[in-house]
Design an enzyme around this catalytic site. Structure first.
Site, PDB file in Angstrom:
ATOM      1  N   LYS A 158      36.788  42.013  22.076  1.00 32.75           N
ATOM      2  CA  LYS A 158      37.041  40.575  22.137  1.00 32.75           C
ATOM      3  C   LYS A 158      38.294  40.253  21.327  1.00 32.75           C
ATOM      4  CE  LYS A 158      33.347  39.000  24.391  1.00 32.75           C
ATOM      5  NZ  LYS A 158      33.465  38.261  25.681  1.00 32.75           N
ATOM      6  N   ASP A 183      38.824  41.254  26.365  1.00 33.09           N
ATOM      7  CA  ASP A 183      38.423  39.939  26.862  1.00 33.09           C
ATOM      8  C   ASP A 183      38.914  38.877  25.882  1.00 33.09           C
ATOM      9  OD1 ASP A 183      37.240  37.710  27.944  1.00 33.09           O
ATOM     10  OD2 ASP A 183      35.177  38.458  27.840  1.00 33.09           O
ATOM     11  N   GLU A 209      40.407  40.681  30.643  1.00 29.82           N
ATOM     12  CA  GLU A 209      39.488  39.671  31.176  1.00 29.82           C
ATOM     13  C   GLU A 209      39.846  38.280  30.661  1.00 29.82           C
ATOM     14  OE1 GLU A 209      35.395  40.878  30.722  1.00 29.82           O
ATOM     15  OE2 GLU A 209      34.689  38.828  30.916  1.00 29.82           O
ATOM     16  N   ASP A 234      36.598  35.482  34.616  1.00 29.80           N
ATOM     17  CA  ASP A 234      35.203  35.250  34.219  1.00 29.80           C
ATOM     18  C   ASP A 234      34.953  33.739  34.192  1.00 29.80           C
ATOM     19  OD1 ASP A 234      32.713  35.065  33.073  1.00 29.80           O
ATOM     20  OD2 ASP A 234      33.178  36.195  31.264  1.00 29.80           O
ATOM     21  N   LYS A 256      28.063  36.597  36.687  1.00 28.31           N
ATOM     22  CA  LYS A 256      26.962  36.488  35.724  1.00 28.31           C
ATOM     23  C   LYS A 256      25.866  35.646  36.353  1.00 28.31           C
ATOM     24  CE  LYS A 256      29.738  36.803  31.511  1.00 28.31           C
ATOM     25  NZ  LYS A 256      30.513  36.017  30.551  1.00 28.31           N
TER      26      LYS A 256
HETATM   27 MG    MG Z   1      34.084  37.406  29.606  1.00 28.09          MG
END
Ligand code: MG
Length: 349
Positions: A158, A183, A209, A234, A256
């Site tokens: 991240k 991400d 991402e 995303d 998701k």
């Molecule tokens: Mg993500």
């Protein structure tokens, strides 16, 4: 049909940071449905970012469960899904919990795991990444080292902070053999993302991402055009209907259950991605095996997998699909999603 709805606040093993927030608890709502002696389990960890919280989920669940009861036959998931959608089109998190519970119940009633019901290949499950959240660089390095030692060969890092380079380098040095994906959770401007993509590509990163804001599709397209690193959408892609919109702006879409509202909507999203020539990915929140297990059954359909959410909990009341190293072993599931209360959890409440 009988049901129970239970709110569980599950502590994380460590605070989990992404660019916009840090969480310490996974606010979980668990649904159990029983019909003719068979019980199905579903759950959701809603996200305020997507406009749902545990309280708004528990508010609408009785009405959704009433709709399922009215359909009667848990095998008629097409009709159930339509009923859920008509009842709460803007409540995908709540629909997700019911969708999982109904799928689990229906598959258990006929004694098959979900992936077998769908005719999917358990050998096609990609290895999952393990996510290293935003913390001080030395702590991220420690996490990366531990994950690599535990058998995770792919890490998701991240970023989206004012010190991304130090954080990334700490992880890179700590896990030199791991494949790294990044991400940024919508944190960068397009110009920042293009810059970052350059040094991340040099460092061998294999996926970038959501580099830019969810609604900045021009920015997303700019980044995708500027780099050879595959770029994933995303936050920019919630449901199948979003896929045509993002199709020329990214290489991969991250599906998701939380965003699209359950298993059948997720399957539609994955097929839509395929039809638009995009690669696909399955992701999750920091959430219990009660919901992760269901998503794992869709894993044979995707190119990239990021279903490590339950591993970031201090303890999970549910056991799910077992991991063999970094690969979920669907063949170990005898029926339904495979999620079951973990007797070692010591539930006394
Ligand atoms: Mg993500």
């Amino acid at each position: 049909m009988n049901w129970t709805v239970e709110r569980r606040d599950l502590p994380l093993s460590d605070p989990f940071g992404i660019s916009r927030e840090t969480s310490e608890t996974s606010e979980t709502v668990v649904v159990e449905l029983t019909r003719d002696g068979t019980t199905g389990v579903g759950a959701v960890t809603p996200s305020a970012y997507y406009d749902e919280v545990a309280a708004s989920v528990t508010d609408v669940l009785p009405e959704l469960l009433e709709r399922v009861d009215r359909v009667g036959d848990p095998q008629n998931q097409q009709r159930i899904e339509r009923a859920l959608w008509e009842c709460a089109p803007d409540r995908p998190a709540a629909r997700m919990a019911v969708s999982i519970a109904v799928h689990d119940l229906a598959a258990r009633a006929v004694g098959l795991p979900l992936y077998r019901r769908w005719g999917l290949d358990p050998e096609a499950v990609p290895p999952t990444t393990y996510t290293v959240g935003i913390e001080p660089p030395e702590r991220m390095a420690e996490k990366a080292r531990d994950a690599a030692d535990a058998g995770f060969s792919r890490l998701k890092v991240k970023l989206g902070t004012d010190d991304d380079r130090a954080r990334f380098d700490a992880v890179r040095d700590a896990a030199p053999d791991a494949e790294l994906r990044v991400d940024a959770n919508a944190a960068w401007t397009a110009a920042e993302a293009v810059d970052a993509a350059e040094w991340l590509a040099d460092a061998g990163v294999t996926m970038l991402e959501q580099p830019v804001a969810a609604d900045d599709l021009d920015g997303l397209r700019q980044v995708t055009e500027a780099t050879d690193v595959p770029v994933a959408a995303d936050e920019s892609c919630r449901t199948a209907a979003d896929v045509p919109r993002v199709a020329d702006a990214c290489d991969i879409v991250n599906a998701k259950l939380l965003k699209c509202g359950g298993l059948r909507p997720a399957m539609r999203l994955l097929h839509a991605a395929d039809a638009h020539g995009l690669d696909s990915m399955l992701g999750c929140m920091v959430e219990s095996n009660a919901s992760i297990a269901a998503a794992v059954h869709l894993a044979p359909l995707v190119d990239y997998l990021d279903l490590d959410g339950a591993l970031l909990l201090a303890a999970d009341p549910y056991a799910g699909v077992p991991l063999d190293g970094d690969v979920f072993d669907l063949t170990a599931v005898s029926a339904g999603t495979g999620a079951r209360r973990d007797p070692s959890f010591g539930d006394s409440d």
